[in-house]
Motif scaffolding. Sequence first.
Motif, PDB file in Angstrom:
ATOM      1  N   LEU A   1      58.662 109.319  91.985  1.00  0.00           N
ATOM      2  CA  LEU A   1      59.139 108.629  93.179  1.00  0.00           C
ATOM      3  C   LEU A   1      59.308 109.645  94.293  1.00  0.00           C
ATOM      4  CD1 LEU A   1      62.006 106.553  91.529  1.00  0.00           C
ATOM      5  CD2 LEU A   1      59.841 105.616  92.329  1.00  0.00           C
ATOM      6  N   TYR A   2      59.176 109.213  95.537  1.00  0.00           N
ATOM      7  CA  TYR A   2      59.411 110.122  96.655  1.00  0.00           C
ATOM      8  C   TYR A   2      60.031 109.362  97.827  1.00  0.00           C
ATOM      9  CZ  TYR A   2      54.789 108.205  97.838  1.00  0.00           C
ATOM     10  OH  TYR A   2      53.728 107.366  98.076  1.00  0.00           O
ATOM     11  N   PHE A   3      60.828 110.079  98.611  1.00  0.00           N
ATOM     12  CA  PHE A   3      61.607 109.475  99.682  1.00  0.00           C
ATOM     13  C   PHE A   3      61.600 110.384 100.911  1.00  0.00           C
ATOM     14  CE2 PHE A   3      63.642 109.092  95.514  1.00  0.00           C
ATOM     15  CZ  PHE A   3      63.658 107.720  95.296  1.00  0.00           C
ATOM     16  N   ARG A   4      61.560 109.811 102.106  1.00  0.00           N
ATOM     17  CA  ARG A   4      61.615 110.573 103.347  1.00  0.00           C
ATOM     18  C   ARG A   4      62.188 109.703 104.461  1.00  0.00           C
ATOM     19  NH1 ARG A   4      56.563 110.649 107.280  1.00  0.00           N
ATOM     20  NH2 ARG A   4      58.413 110.799 108.594  1.00  0.00           N
ATOM     21  N   SER A   5      62.584 110.337 105.546  1.00  0.00           N
ATOM     22  CA  SER A   5      63.072 109.621 106.722  1.00  0.00           C
ATOM     23  C   SER A   5      61.957 109.504 107.762  1.00  0.00           C
ATOM     24  CB  SER A   5      64.258 110.361 107.329  1.00  0.00           C
ATOM     25  OG  SER A   5      63.861 111.670 107.721  1.00  0.00           O
ATOM     26  N   THR A   6      62.167 108.662 108.772  1.00  0.00           N
ATOM     27  CA  THR A   6      61.260 108.565 109.913  1.00  0.00           C
ATOM     28  C   THR A   6      62.047 108.858 111.186  1.00  0.00           C
ATOM     29  OG1 THR A   6      61.660 106.216 110.381  1.00  0.00           O
ATOM     30  CG2 THR A   6      59.985 106.738 108.718  1.00  0.00           C
ATOM     31  N   ASP A   7      61.330 109.078 112.281  1.00  0.00           N
ATOM     32  CA  ASP A   7      62.024 109.416 113.526  1.00  0.00           C
ATOM     33  C   ASP A   7      62.664 108.215 114.203  1.00  0.00           C
ATOM     34  OD1 ASP A   7      59.748 108.176 114.431  1.00  0.00           O
ATOM     35  OD2 ASP A   7      58.941 109.911 115.483  1.00  0.00           O
ATOM     36  N   ASP A   8      62.480 107.010 113.640  1.00  0.00           N
ATOM     37  CA  ASP A   8      63.195 105.843 114.173  1.00  0.00           C
ATOM     38  C   ASP A   8      64.225 105.323 113.161  1.00  0.00           C
ATOM     39  OD1 ASP A   8      61.334 104.859 112.397  1.00  0.00           O
ATOM     40  OD2 ASP A   8      60.738 103.151 113.622  1.00  0.00           O
ATOM     41  N   ASN A   9      64.776 106.265 112.381  1.00  0.00           N
ATOM     42  CA  ASN A   9      65.919 105.995 111.487  1.00  0.00           C
ATOM     43  C   ASN A   9      65.628 105.023 110.346  1.00  0.00           C
ATOM     44  OD1 ASN A   9      67.448 107.776 112.951  1.00  0.00           O
ATOM     45  ND2 ASN A   9      68.565 106.225 114.090  1.00  0.00           N
ATOM     46  N   ARG A  10      64.459 105.140 109.772  1.00  0.00           N
ATOM     47  CA  ARG A  10      64.121 104.382 108.566  1.00  0.00           C
ATOM     48  C   ARG A  10      63.974 105.356 107.403  1.00  0.00           C
ATOM     49  NH1 ARG A  10      61.928  99.206 110.176  1.00  0.00           N
ATOM     50  NH2 ARG A  10      61.519  99.176 112.417  1.00  0.00           N
ATOM     51  N   ILE A  11      63.955 104.798 106.210  1.00  0.00           N
ATOM     52  CA  ILE A  11      63.613 105.568 105.017  1.00  0.00           C
ATOM     53  C   ILE A  11      62.336 104.975 104.435  1.00  0.00           C
ATOM     54  CG2 ILE A  11      64.291 106.165 102.660  1.00  0.00           C
ATOM     55  CD1 ILE A  11      67.218 106.096 103.616  1.00  0.00           C
ATOM     56  N   VAL A  12      61.384 105.841 104.162  1.00  0.00           N
ATOM     57  CA  VAL A  12      60.138 105.431 103.516  1.00  0.00           C
ATOM     58  C   VAL A  12      60.160 105.982 102.095  1.00  0.00           C
ATOM     59  CG1 VAL A  12      57.632 105.751 103.477  1.00  0.00           C
ATOM     60  CG2 VAL A  12      58.800 105.312 105.642  1.00  0.00           C
ATOM     61  N   MET A  13      59.788 105.142 101.149  1.00  0.00           N
ATOM     62  CA  MET A  13      59.716 105.579  99.764  1.00  0.00           C
ATOM     63  C   MET A  13      58.432 105.080  99.136  1.00  0.00           C
ATOM     64  SD  MET A  13      62.181 103.107  97.467  1.00  0.00           S
ATOM     65  CE  MET A  13      61.586 103.979  96.026  1.00  0.00           C
ATOM     66  N   GLY A  14      58.005 105.763  98.087  1.00  0.00           N
ATOM     67  CA  GLY A  14      56.782 105.342  97.423  1.00  0.00           C
ATOM     68  C   GLY A  14      56.787 105.715  95.956  1.00  0.00           C
ATOM     69  N   GLY A  15      55.819 105.168  95.228  1.00  0.00           N
ATOM     70  CA  GLY A  15      55.690 105.440  93.796  1.00  0.00           C
ATOM     71  C   GLY A  15      55.202 104.213  93.056  1.00  0.00           C
ATOM     72  N   GLY A  16      55.610 104.111  91.787  1.00  0.00           N
ATOM     73  CA  GLY A  16      55.206 102.961  90.976  1.00  0.00           C
ATOM     74  C   GLY A  16      53.727 102.927  90.676  1.00  0.00           C
ATOM     75  N   ASP A  17      53.092 104.093  90.620  1.00  0.00           N
ATOM     76  CA  ASP A  17      51.645 104.163  90.485  1.00  0.00           C
ATOM     77  C   ASP A  17      51.143 103.516  89.199  1.00  0.00           C
ATOM     78  OD1 ASP A  17      52.022 105.686  92.735  1.00  0.00           O
ATOM     79  OD2 ASP A  17      51.625 107.598  91.747  1.00  0.00           O
ATOM     80  N   ARG A  18      49.975 102.914  89.328  1.00  0.00           N
ATOM     81  CA  ARG A  18      49.279 102.299  88.194  1.00  0.00           C
ATOM     82  C   ARG A  18      47.817 102.684  88.260  1.00  0.00           C
ATOM     83  NH1 ARG A  18      52.058  97.413  86.509  1.00  0.00           N
ATOM     84  NH2 ARG A  18      50.259  96.944  85.210  1.00  0.00           N
ATOM     85  N   ASP A  19      47.129 102.638  87.122  1.00  0.00           N
ATOM     86  CA  ASP A  19      45.678 102.853  87.139  1.00  0.00           C
ATOM     87  C   ASP A  19      45.025 101.801  88.017  1.00  0.00           C
ATOM     88  OD1 ASP A  19      45.901 104.994  85.434  1.00  0.00           O
ATOM     89  OD2 ASP A  19      45.376 103.853  83.630  1.00  0.00           O
TER      90      ASP A  19
END
Length: 399
Positions: free
Chosen positions: A281-299
């Motif tokens: 999993l990975y997480f980051r902020s944006t310059d308009d005060n949001r959080i973006v996250m990603g992951g859950g990968d599948r083939d």
Amino acid sequence: MDIRSNEPYWLIKNALPQSYPSLTKSISADVLIIGAGITGALMAYKLIGEGKKIVMVDRRDICNGSTAASTSMLQYEIDVPLHKLIEQVGLTCAVSSYQNCENAIKEIRKIATSVGSKCGFKYMKSVYFASTKKDLDFLRNEFKARQEHGFDVKWLSKEELEKIGLKAYGAIESKSGAVMDVYTLANDILKYCSKKGLEIYDRTSVEEIKAKNDKTVVKTKDGFTIEVDHVVHCTGYESTETVKEDIVKLKSTFALASEAFETFPKAFKERIYWNTDAPYLYFRSTDDNRIVMGGGDRDFKNAMRRDALLPKKEKELAKSFKKCFPEIEFIADYSWAGTFGETKDGLPYFGKPDAEKNEHYILGFGGNGITFSVMGMDAIVHSINKTPHPYLEYYKFRR
């Protein structure tokens, strides 16, 4: 190949900054770049600086493939941990790959500044954390390897992570991370290069590539030709359509962007995060005060099956965020899915798959696609000039 679904956050935020014509006549140049995403944009920037006459084509609107779907989180860490990568490819290649990714982040900032991009580049600390107790020994081995080879890292205990607001058992904190909006950067680079002479044609599909005497002739779906000395493929995961060697395993990945926070969480003001899970999993902020996250990968099976999983993955990712940051309320605002790839060693492929053809590839697979693309700029110039370069050995085809 349909490599993304839903409209990614960056595309909605930025709309379509500029458009370019499709190719309606036969032309010639020194080099043709196929693919107008961040990789193609960086390659164009490099070759324009070398004084080459460059043409670029893309089957879509520019930057509307993987670049639009990227979460734009920059790390020097490669998908394969350093201590494992040393075992796979040897000490020199492994350590230099990490070092070169670290240098690439600095180079991205220089390029963004030189083209006047408003991509929101910002240095951040990168936190690689263990979500489970069983991953602690693994993470400590990684910490030791990075320390031994000169990387500026710090160990964060469970108690220190709790003070940040992260529920985890331990972490490696690195200073060399960053965030930006890669969709904006790629568009800005292309705009800059077009003013310097780059010819860009979107919605132009390549149908055939053939050698003719000492030239390479590229035929488009509409029947026009582009005669060049060299072709550079910056087609990312779609390269599986043209590269015969089995070099990448395709995956489906999923991402969420939160609603904008009125009071932005302190944990995300100066840090980005990723964990030891597989897939991570990975997480980051944006310059308009949001959080973006990603992951859950599948083939990756096909785009329809990937897209059908999106509602389920939205819930899974939001639940995972809550486990990691129990005090932060994540309300999803945007979600999207994309396709990416993993190589056996987590490293890119640069150069010529076929030594007899003047076709060169920059394939920066995995989580380091952007930093690998920066490294690929130098490699391909040497590939075109037929001069040696370490990258052309470390990241060659048929390795």
